[in-house]
Design an enzyme around this catalytic site. Structure first.
Site, PDB file in Angstrom:
ATOM      1  N   HIS A  17       0.950  -1.226  -0.035  1.00  0.00           N
ATOM      2  CA  HIS A  17       0.239  -0.010  -0.064  1.00  0.00           C
ATOM      3  C   HIS A  17       0.850   1.227  -0.032  1.00  0.00           C
ATOM      4  O   HIS A  17       0.527   2.182  -0.457  1.00  0.00           O
ATOM      5  CB  HIS A  17      -0.947  -0.039   1.282  1.00  0.00           C
ATOM      6  CG  HIS A  17      -1.955  -1.131   1.375  1.00  0.00           C
ATOM      7  ND1 HIS A  17      -2.183  -1.858   2.316  1.00  0.00           N
ATOM      8  CD2 HIS A  17      -2.737  -1.430   0.396  1.00  0.00           C
ATOM      9  CE1 HIS A  17      -2.940  -2.876   1.953  1.00  0.00           C
ATOM     10  NE2 HIS A  17      -3.768  -2.488   1.021  1.00  0.00           N
ATOM     11  N   LYS A  41     -15.710  -8.197   2.406  1.00  0.00           N
ATOM     12  CA  LYS A  41     -14.696  -8.725   3.330  1.00  0.00           C
ATOM     13  C   LYS A  41     -15.272  -8.437   4.867  1.00  0.00           C
ATOM     14  O   LYS A  41     -14.701  -7.389   5.310  1.00  0.00           O
ATOM     15  CB  LYS A  41     -13.510  -7.984   3.289  1.00  0.00           C
ATOM     16  CG  LYS A  41     -12.482  -8.350   1.861  1.00  0.00           C
ATOM     17  CD  LYS A  41     -11.361  -7.497   1.872  1.00  0.00           C
ATOM     18  CE  LYS A  41     -10.654  -7.707   0.608  1.00  0.00           C
ATOM     19  NZ  LYS A  41      -9.454  -6.742   0.543  1.00  0.00           N
ATOM     20  N   ARG A  91      -1.801  -5.780  -8.397  1.00  0.00           N
ATOM     21  CA  ARG A  91      -0.722  -6.871  -8.067  1.00  0.00           C
ATOM     22  C   ARG A  91      -0.642  -8.112  -9.092  1.00  0.00           C
ATOM     23  O   ARG A  91       0.193  -8.607  -9.333  1.00  0.00           O
ATOM     24  CB  ARG A  91      -1.066  -7.231  -6.880  1.00  0.00           C
ATOM     25  CG  ARG A  91      -0.672  -6.457  -5.644  1.00  0.00           C
ATOM     26  CD  ARG A  91      -1.197  -7.112  -4.342  1.00  0.00           C
ATOM     27  NE  ARG A  91      -2.780  -7.203  -4.512  1.00  0.00           N
ATOM     28  CZ  ARG A  91      -3.225  -7.780  -3.400  1.00  0.00           C
ATOM     29  NH1 ARG A  91      -2.682  -8.040  -2.171  1.00  0.00           N
ATOM     30  NH2 ARG A  91      -4.631  -8.193  -3.701  1.00  0.00           N
TER      31      ARG A  91
HETATM   32  O1  PNS Z   1      -8.442  -2.892   0.090  1.00  0.00           O
HETATM   33  P1  PNS Z   1      -9.826  -3.419  -0.510  1.00  0.00           P
HETATM   34  O2  PNS Z   1     -10.636  -4.308   0.374  1.00  0.00           O
HETATM   35  O3  PNS Z   1      -9.447  -4.137  -1.939  1.00  0.00           O
HETATM   36  O4  PNS Z   1     -10.745  -2.147  -1.095  1.00  0.00           O
HETATM   37  C1  PNS Z   1     -11.954  -2.344  -1.748  1.00  0.00           C
HETATM   38  C2  PNS Z   1     -12.637  -1.044  -1.328  1.00  0.00           C
HETATM   39  C3  PNS Z   1     -13.242  -0.521  -0.103  1.00  0.00           C
HETATM   40  C4  PNS Z   1     -11.703   0.073  -2.352  1.00  0.00           C
HETATM   41  C5  PNS Z   1     -14.027  -1.154  -2.287  1.00  0.00           C
HETATM   42  O5  PNS Z   1     -14.759  -2.330  -1.810  1.00  0.00           O
HETATM   43  C6  PNS Z   1     -14.977  -0.067  -2.279  1.00  0.00           C
HETATM   44  O6  PNS Z   1     -14.759   0.900  -3.201  1.00  0.00           O
HETATM   45  N1  PNS Z   1     -15.753   0.173  -1.271  1.00  0.00           N
HETATM   46  C7  PNS Z   1     -16.662   1.297  -1.131  1.00  0.00           C
HETATM   47  C8  PNS Z   1     -18.056   0.809  -1.691  1.00  0.00           C
HETATM   48  C9  PNS Z   1     -18.039   1.094  -3.173  1.00  0.00           C
HETATM   49  O7  PNS Z   1     -17.869   2.355  -3.602  1.00  0.00           O
HETATM   50  N2  PNS Z   1     -18.732   0.386  -3.782  1.00  0.00           N
HETATM   51  C10 PNS Z   1     -18.997   0.348  -5.207  1.00  0.00           C
HETATM   52  C11 PNS Z   1     -18.132  -0.424  -6.156  1.00  0.00           C
HETATM   53  S1  PNS Z   1     -18.215  -0.178  -7.653  1.00  0.00           S
END
Ligand code: PNS
Length: 163
Positions: A17, A41, A91
């Site tokens: 990160h 998650k 990744r």
């Molecule tokens: O570190 P991660 O778990 O890969 O991050 C994923 C994250 C939190 C960036 C993604 O789940 C997200 O954007 N969550 C917010 C909700 C949202 O915007 N959902 C619409 C996705 S198209």
């Protein structure tokens, strides 16, 4: 100066990160790291405030980085924090499959573009999920996470190590 929004679960933040944040600073000059909820998650290790504290401690002394949390959509976080783009690290091809769809959804609904940066190959195997899993057994992860995170993982292991 353009601002990039870097959303993630950061449960916990790791060196991969930090590499993405560095790349974001090179490209855009300013990065807002936004701790969010990933509906896919549900079971993490650290509460939101703990994740935030670890990010702040890990980025202590870094210029042009803000650390925020947001309860809703990434596109709304980007708007709330004045970001011009969303930045994500890739990744692997499987990351791309997921992130491409999210980026297109986010642009279609929110008009926000996503910029992908390639993860540093030396760090691209690191995942928060496996860090959490290995940490529970008390193994040293200090080569994979910032020092403040290594310290908290050690505390976690001391309190929750399976018998
Ligand atoms: O570190 P991660 O778990 O890969 O991050 C994923 C994250 C939190 C960036 C993604 O789940 C997200 O954007 N969550 C917010 C909700 C949202 O915007 N959902 C619409 C996705 S198209």
């Amino acid at each position: 100066m353009p601002v990039a929004c870097y959303p993630g679960s950061f449960d916990p933040i790791h060196l991969g990160h930090l590499d993405v944040i560095e790349q974001g600073l090179e490209l855009f000059g300013s990065v807002v790291v936004v701790t969010m909820h990933n509906p896919g998650k549900p079971s993490g290790a650290f509460a939101l405030d703990e994740r935030q504290a670890m990010i702040r401690e890990s980025l202590s002394g870094w210029d042009n980085v803000r650390v925020e949390a947001f309860p809703g959509l990434a596109i709304d976080a980007a708007a709330a924090f004045g970001a011009d783009v969303i930045i994500k690290g890739l990744r692997s091809a499987s990351d791309f499959d997921v992130e491409q769809q999210m980026s297109l959804m986010n642009h279609s609904v929110g008009g926000v573009r996503t910029v992908f940066v390639a993860a540093n190959p030396a760090l691209s195997f690191i995942s928060s999920r496996y860090i959490r899993e290995i940490a529970l057994y008390g193994r040293d992860l200090s080569g994979l996470v910032p020092a403040p995170v290594a310290a908290r993982l050690a505390q976690l292991a001391a309190g929750r190590r399976p018998s």
